[in-house]
Motif scaffolding. Structure first.
Motif, PDB file in Angstrom:
ATOM      1  N   UNK A  53       0.196   3.911   3.239  1.00  0.00           N
ATOM      2  CA  UNK A  53       1.259   4.502   2.424  1.00  0.00           C
ATOM      3  C   UNK A  53       1.074   5.997   2.249  1.00  0.00           C
ATOM      4  N   UNK A  54      -0.020   6.517   2.752  1.00  0.00           N
ATOM      5  CA  UNK A  54      -0.308   7.951   2.594  1.00  0.00           C
ATOM      6  C   UNK A  54      -1.374   8.362   3.610  1.00  0.00           C
ATOM      7  N   UNK A 194       3.144   5.327  -7.516  1.00  0.00           N
ATOM      8  CA  UNK A 194       2.416   4.913  -6.347  1.00  0.00           C
ATOM      9  C   UNK A 194       2.191   3.414  -6.198  1.00  0.00           C
ATOM     10  N   UNK A 195       1.300   3.087  -5.254  1.00  0.00           N
ATOM     11  CA  UNK A 195       1.058   1.692  -4.911  1.00  0.00           C
ATOM     12  C   UNK A 195       0.646   0.809  -6.080  1.00  0.00           C
ATOM     13  N   UNK A 223      -6.498   4.031   3.765  1.00  0.00           N
ATOM     14  CA  UNK A 223      -5.396   4.395   2.878  1.00  0.00           C
ATOM     15  C   UNK A 223      -4.783   3.155   2.241  1.00  0.00           C
ATOM     16  N   UNK A 224      -4.230   3.342   1.040  1.00  0.00           N
ATOM     17  CA  UNK A 224      -3.585   2.240   0.333  1.00  0.00           C
ATOM     18  C   UNK A 224      -2.329   1.760   1.053  1.00  0.00           C
ATOM     19  N   UNK A 228      -0.161  -2.332  -4.386  1.00  0.00           N
ATOM     20  CA  UNK A 228      -1.486  -2.900  -4.596  1.00  0.00           C
ATOM     21  C   UNK A 228      -1.515  -3.646  -5.911  1.00  0.00           C
ATOM     22  N   UNK A 229      -2.713  -3.858  -6.437  1.00  0.00           N
ATOM     23  CA  UNK A 229      -2.825  -4.514  -7.726  1.00  0.00           C
ATOM     24  C   UNK A 229      -2.704  -6.018  -7.642  1.00  0.00           C
ATOM     25  N   UNK A 230      -2.217  -6.638  -8.720  1.00  0.00           N
ATOM     26  CA  UNK A 230      -2.190  -8.106  -8.785  1.00  0.00           C
ATOM     27  C   UNK A 230      -1.267  -8.717  -7.746  1.00  0.00           C
TER      28      UNK A 230
END
Length: 257
Positions: A53-54, A194-195, A223-224, A228-230
């Motif tokens: 993503x970046x 962001x993500x 890179x992400x 993201x996250x849960x």
């Protein structure tokens, strides 16, 4: 820019630069239902072929001129741009600007001359001396939780920002944040990540639409992803609404099924 799929009234497979009016029609928000306070939350993100993503912390290296043209159009259609604090820092966010090409349409829709920016932050560890807070055309919003430090809330308000409590703890509750923005008259919502923030919105089930630019680049590295996250218990299915192409970049618009 070529219409690959779904753009109303466009000539398919004709490679040309689309006008801003045509892009605005392709990406128009659903018509509001009279008497109903219904928000529509869309995300706009860019990803490389291998899922980054970046690059080196920023999205600009994997973007393009056409991507930025759509980016500007999506902003011009929105009431508010919702963005995470880390993205504000990394991308050096500035206030959204008024654009003459969209002035009449925004006025007819009852919108302010430019969208507000809503920064999501639990800590409010933000530089309130920046133009985003001190000199926006429309006051910047800070979305945070009820447990946010009072001195940081005071600093934000002193700089000219409006603090909106959208959670019982330190952070926000996504559904509550959407409702809080709607109560301020912001129902056409755009998030640029962001993500981590996008992942929270997806997990909470409040994302209605995903605008995804697929960049014809490979970056490798760590890179992400765009979110993201849960994770969610069952993958969310979205349907393709439109697909544009320019110089190998694909611009997809997907809605919740």
């Amino acid at each position: 820019m070529t219409d690959v799929f779904g753009a109303p009234g466009a000539d398919a497979f004709v490679d040309r630069e689309w006008s801003l009016a045509e892009l605005a029609a392709v990406y128009a928000y659903p018509e509001p239902v009279p008497g109903a306070l219904r928000s529509w939350l869309r995300a706009n993100m860019v990803s490389t072929l291998d899922g980054a993503a970046q690059h080196e912390g920023r999205s600009q290296p994997i973007s393009s001129a056409a991507d930025m043209r759509i980016f500007g159009t999506l902003r011009a259609l929105a009431d508010v741009i919702v963005v995470g604090a880390e993205t504000v820092r990394q991308e050096v966010y500035r206030p959204a600007r008024a654009r003459a090409e969209f002035a009449a349409a925004r006025e007819a829709a009852g919108q302010a001359p430019a969208p507000a920016v809503a920064v999501v932050s639990a800590s409010l560890d933000l530089d309130f001396s920046l133009p985003l807070y001190t000199s926006p055309l429309v006051p910047t919003l800070i979305l945070t939780g009820a447990a946010a430090a009072p001195d940081r809330i005071a600093a934000a308000e002193k700089a000219g920002a409006k603090v909106v409590i959208a959670g019982e703890g330190r952070g926000i509750e996504p559904a509550r944040a959407v409702r809080a923005l709607a109560s301020l008259g912001h129902t056409r919502l755009l998030t640029e990540g962001g993500p981590r923030l996008l992942g929270q919105l997806i997990a909470a089930g409040v994302l209605d639409e995903m605008c995804l630019t697929l960049s014809p680049m490979l970056t490798a590295g760590d890179a992400q992803r765009v979110a993201g996250g849960p994770s969610v218990a069952v993958p969310r299915r979205f349907e393709l609404v439109s697909l544009l192409e320019d110089a190998g970049f694909l611009f997809g618009r997907y809605r919740r099924s």
